[in-house]
Design a protein around this motif. Sequence first.
Motif, PDB file in Angstrom:
ATOM      1  N   LEU A 349      12.342 -24.275 -10.432  1.00 66.44           N
ATOM      2  CA  LEU A 349      12.117 -24.485 -11.868  1.00 66.44           C
ATOM      3  C   LEU A 349      11.401 -23.267 -12.426  1.00 66.44           C
ATOM      4  N   LEU A 350      11.865 -22.761 -13.566  1.00 69.96           N
ATOM      5  CA  LEU A 350      11.264 -21.577 -14.159  1.00 69.96           C
ATOM      6  C   LEU A 350      11.305 -21.680 -15.678  1.00 69.96           C
ATOM      7  N   VAL A 351      10.203 -21.295 -16.331  1.00 73.33           N
ATOM      8  CA  VAL A 351      10.161 -21.160 -17.784  1.00 73.33           C
ATOM      9  C   VAL A 351      10.147 -19.677 -18.128  1.00 73.33           C
ATOM     10  N   ILE A 352      11.028 -19.253 -19.021  1.00 79.71           N
ATOM     11  CA  ILE A 352      11.023 -17.888 -19.551  1.00 79.71           C
ATOM     12  C   ILE A 352      10.674 -17.988 -21.029  1.00 79.71           C
ATOM     13  N   VAL A 376      27.333 -19.493  -7.288  1.00 81.39           N
ATOM     14  CA  VAL A 376      26.517 -20.530  -7.930  1.00 81.39           C
ATOM     15  C   VAL A 376      27.230 -21.049  -9.175  1.00 81.39           C
ATOM     16  N   ARG A 377      27.286 -22.373  -9.336  1.00 85.32           N
ATOM     17  CA  ARG A 377      27.961 -22.997 -10.486  1.00 85.32           C
ATOM     18  C   ARG A 377      26.931 -23.300 -11.568  1.00 85.32           C
ATOM     19  N   PRO A 378      26.971 -22.548 -12.698  1.00 81.41           N
ATOM     20  CA  PRO A 378      25.984 -22.774 -13.750  1.00 81.41           C
ATOM     21  C   PRO A 378      26.511 -23.690 -14.857  1.00 81.41           C
ATOM     22  N   LEU A 379      25.578 -24.304 -15.570  1.00 81.47           N
ATOM     23  CA  LEU A 379      25.855 -24.952 -16.849  1.00 81.47           C
ATOM     24  C   LEU A 379      24.825 -24.423 -17.840  1.00 81.47           C
ATOM     25  N   LEU A 380      25.270 -24.186 -19.079  1.00 81.50           N
ATOM     26  CA  LEU A 380      24.395 -23.639 -20.109  1.00 81.50           C
ATOM     27  C   LEU A 380      24.377 -24.585 -21.305  1.00 81.50           C
ATOM     28  N   CYS A 381      23.197 -24.783 -21.892  1.00 87.49           N
ATOM     29  CA  CYS A 381      23.118 -25.673 -23.057  1.00 87.49           C
ATOM     30  C   CYS A 381      21.976 -25.256 -23.971  1.00 87.49           C
ATOM     31  N   ALA A 382      22.023 -25.776 -25.190  1.00 88.69           N
ATOM     32  CA  ALA A 382      20.988 -25.543 -26.199  1.00 88.69           C
ATOM     33  C   ALA A 382      20.965 -26.746 -27.135  1.00 88.69           C
ATOM     34  N   PRO A 383      19.888 -26.938 -27.886  1.00 89.65           N
ATOM     35  CA  PRO A 383      19.788 -28.149 -28.722  1.00 89.65           C
ATOM     36  C   PRO A 383      20.783 -28.219 -29.869  1.00 89.65           C
ATOM     37  N   LEU A 428      21.071 -24.964 -14.039  1.00 93.12           N
ATOM     38  CA  LEU A 428      21.142 -25.364 -15.439  1.00 93.12           C
ATOM     39  C   LEU A 428      20.231 -24.443 -16.246  1.00 93.12           C
ATOM     40  N   VAL A 429      20.802 -23.804 -17.277  1.00 91.26           N
ATOM     41  CA  VAL A 429      20.025 -22.951 -18.177  1.00 91.26           C
ATOM     42  C   VAL A 429      19.930 -23.657 -19.529  1.00 91.26           C
ATOM     43  N   ILE A 430      18.703 -23.898 -19.991  1.00 92.32           N
ATOM     44  CA  ILE A 430      18.473 -24.602 -21.257  1.00 92.32           C
ATOM     45  C   ILE A 430      17.788 -23.630 -22.209  1.00 92.32           C
ATOM     46  N   ASP A 431      18.454 -23.260 -23.297  1.00 86.53           N
ATOM     47  CA  ASP A 431      17.904 -22.304 -24.244  1.00 86.53           C
ATOM     48  C   ASP A 431      17.218 -23.033 -25.407  1.00 86.53           C
ATOM     49  N   GLU A 432      16.397 -22.304 -26.153  1.00 85.53           N
ATOM     50  CA  GLU A 432      15.683 -22.819 -27.338  1.00 85.53           C
ATOM     51  C   GLU A 432      14.918 -24.104 -27.005  1.00 85.53           C
ATOM     52  N   CYS A 433      14.176 -24.075 -25.907  1.00 87.79           N
ATOM     53  CA  CYS A 433      13.477 -25.280 -25.454  1.00 87.79           C
ATOM     54  C   CYS A 433      12.328 -25.691 -26.369  1.00 87.79           C
ATOM     55  N   VAL A 448      19.716 -34.390 -14.496  1.00 89.26           N
ATOM     56  CA  VAL A 448      19.724 -33.210 -13.625  1.00 89.26           C
ATOM     57  C   VAL A 448      19.651 -33.665 -12.169  1.00 89.26           C
ATOM     58  N   ALA A 449      20.621 -33.235 -11.359  1.00 89.60           N
ATOM     59  CA  ALA A 449      20.640 -33.604  -9.940  1.00 89.60           C
ATOM     60  C   ALA A 449      19.422 -33.021  -9.234  1.00 89.60           C
ATOM     61  N   THR A 450      18.951 -33.701  -8.214  1.00 90.02           N
ATOM     62  CA  THR A 450      17.719 -33.315  -7.533  1.00 90.02           C
ATOM     63  C   THR A 450      17.798 -31.912  -6.938  1.00 90.02           C
ATOM     64  N   THR A 451      18.987 -31.471  -6.517  1.00 84.08           N
ATOM     65  CA  THR A 451      19.125 -30.150  -5.887  1.00 84.08           C
ATOM     66  C   THR A 451      19.382 -29.033  -6.901  1.00 84.08           C
ATOM     67  N   THR A 452      19.521 -29.368  -8.180  1.00 83.15           N
ATOM     68  CA  THR A 452      19.828 -28.363  -9.207  1.00 83.15           C
ATOM     69  C   THR A 452      18.580 -27.570  -9.584  1.00 83.15           C
ATOM     70  N   SER A 453      18.745 -26.251  -9.736  1.00 86.70           N
ATOM     71  CA  SER A 453      17.678 -25.398 -10.254  1.00 86.70           C
ATOM     72  C   SER A 453      17.782 -25.359 -11.779  1.00 86.70           C
ATOM     73  N   VAL A 454      16.633 -25.233 -12.445  1.00 88.34           N
ATOM     74  CA  VAL A 454      16.621 -25.263 -13.905  1.00 88.34           C
ATOM     75  C   VAL A 454      15.815 -24.085 -14.438  1.00 88.34           C
ATOM     76  N   ILE A 455      16.379 -23.397 -15.439  1.00 89.41           N
ATOM     77  CA  ILE A 455      15.655 -22.346 -16.155  1.00 89.41           C
ATOM     78  C   ILE A 455      15.490 -22.792 -17.601  1.00 89.41           C
ATOM     79  N   PHE A 456      14.247 -22.934 -18.036  1.00 90.09           N
ATOM     80  CA  PHE A 456      13.922 -23.310 -19.413  1.00 90.09           C
ATOM     81  C   PHE A 456      13.607 -22.028 -20.188  1.00 90.09           C
ATOM     82  N   VAL A 457      14.340 -21.783 -21.270  1.00 86.69           N
ATOM     83  CA  VAL A 457      14.155 -20.558 -22.054  1.00 86.69           C
ATOM     84  C   VAL A 457      13.725 -20.938 -23.466  1.00 86.69           C
TER      85      VAL A 457
END
Length: 719
Positions: A349-352, A376-383, A428-433, A448-457
């Motif tokens: 887990l990482l916050v940028i 690596v299989r990514p998914l990208l999302c924003a609000p 999973l990359v989440i923008d405009e958090c 979010v699946a337990t093994t998924t990594s998440v980047i909060f931007v």
Amino acid sequence: MSAGKPQASSAELDRLTGLVERVTFHNEQNGFCVLRLRVRGQRDLVTVVGHTPVVSPGEYASAAGHWVTEREHGRQFRALFLRVSPPTTLAGIERYLGSGMVRGIGPVYAGKLVRAFGTGVFEVIEQAPQRLLEVAGIGEVRARRISEGWAEQKIIREIMVFLHGHGVSTARAVRIYRTYGEQAIGIVRENPYRLARDIRGIGFVSADTIAGKLGIASDSPLRARAGIVHALGEAANQGHCALPVDELVALSVRLLDIPEAVIEAAIAEEIASGELIVEPVEGRRCVFLPAFAAAEQSIAAQIRRLARARASLPSFDVERALPWVEQKLSIAPAESQKAAIRLALSNKLLVITGGPGVGKTTLVRSILTITSAKGVRPLLCAPTGRAARRLAESTGLEARTIHRLLEVDPANRRFKRNADRALDCDLLVIDECSMIDVPLASQLLQAVATTTSVIFVGDVDQLPSVGPGQFLADLIDSGVVAVVRLGEVFRQAASSRIIRAAHQINQGLFPSLPEKGETSDFWFIGAEEPDAIARTVVDLVRDRLPRSFSLDPVREIQVLCPMNRGITGARGINQALQEALNPPGEQSIDRFGYRYSVGDKVMQIENNYDRDVYNGDIGLVTAIDAQEGELSVDFDGRVVAYPFGELDELVLCYATTIHKSQGSEYPAVVIPVSTQHYLMLRRNLIYTGITRGRRLVVLVGQKKALAIAVNGRQITRRW
């Protein structure tokens, strides 16, 4: 306010009665109808537009509303209240029964029934249904269907008469009937405050008015308990998930004008019944609506779950990956960005976070390039849709709104993606958090699946979410998640006065302004009086900016206001800009305090899962069909139709609030700043507004007001 719009006074309305000759249009879902009435004293049929759950030719219609004249459809009667009742003449009765209005009766049996029972046919159906067997061809089954069908129609009419009598317009009465069915009268009599909870478009104030007409005392425990929930809803509109008990009591007393002791007793009852939750926050007893308490607890549980588990990402040789990605993307990352890449590849887990021009986008793109090279299989999302499109453009990968990523089911307004059907990705990359409120964060993290990594931007210095909570700030403050704070402004970005001004304001400094004759993307135009500020804004949008910068005044210039109220607020500026850019005409329609015309810029102000449009989506009105009672809006190439009775979901959007602009970027932004906005003048508000502009930002108003925002009290506590 969550309260519904006040109803028009009955004394202000015109009246009309007549025989329904033709039902030109009727939508059974929302009750919208176009009727042709034969009115005594009128040679031609009169067109009546309104709402009713059921209507049939041959009935009598009584309407209260206003006359309007349209170029395409001529003179019409717009009914705010519309009541229909069975006919009294033999011809009318036969036509009515034969229309299919009552199950089991068509034209043939309508004629037989009228010949058999004359004008007393309704009494026979209702009071002596066994006599229907006297008519040739009617047996036990058909007689029962006719009797049940008539009873259903009678119940609908009684409900409508009851609701009309308590000041509910027909459009909202239809919504109430569709929600509660035959129990509507009983439910409303027992607890009219349920309307505010269950019926879209009816808030506490409207429900409170109905309660008063039903004789419920202003200091009754029922009103107090409903009012407390209303007070917490008002607090949620200000970003709070809860309120300390003493603050909730004070707010409720102010909103309801009820003695403090009654409020305290009502709070105790709501807590005892489980309708409200009490939790300690920093040593104070705070009262939560259950949904917000559950959402906060869920977020904490999901973050713990994800932080404890192993990631599914492969191992990376970071020191080889860094020069490789520099060459592949032709970039020269700063040491802070290289450190961030190392953290991203080694932390689940990482916050940028960081302001404009510090390289958040380049960093995310670098991480995605490195991880994708390893499969690596990514998914990208924003609000928001606009934020998702920006993320897709900057990364070259598909990005979706959070709602679409979670796959909203319009049938039950729930998400198909959840703990039982998690998102299928490794990263999973989440923008405009900073925009994400607590309820949405809870739903997203559950999926979010337990093994998924998440980047909060996101930029934690921007305004927090419009909805309750401060998810990104609290996530950073928790200490549970690795955080990268980018602060170095890159040389190319530093040449932009927009970015320099934003960082200066964020540091509590008055922004440096360009000299006269200097080329700049950031300007301040002085104006002291509110009306002068408003006139200057209109002049800039209509004439000066389009002429100097080749900008489309509707599509490419957005006015962002610190607040809604006042001549320099979003509502006042909206009306002035509409008059200047797209003045209303004969084809325009008035609904819920706004006048809409083809070509108007509008914003959706609530999530509508049925239409797949969400709070903050901006579009252009493309058509108004008075005959069908619909207005069409183009949202970036997708046309959505709105019945006239549901236009309270839209507002004009030539101007909007800075809060509502979060997650969006515009080619040009104009921001009025006035001491009229004193209550809202805060550093993060102006900072957020300025960072919405991509090519040009113009502030208009008083330097004193800007100084107040830069230097004044900055953060309002969110509970």
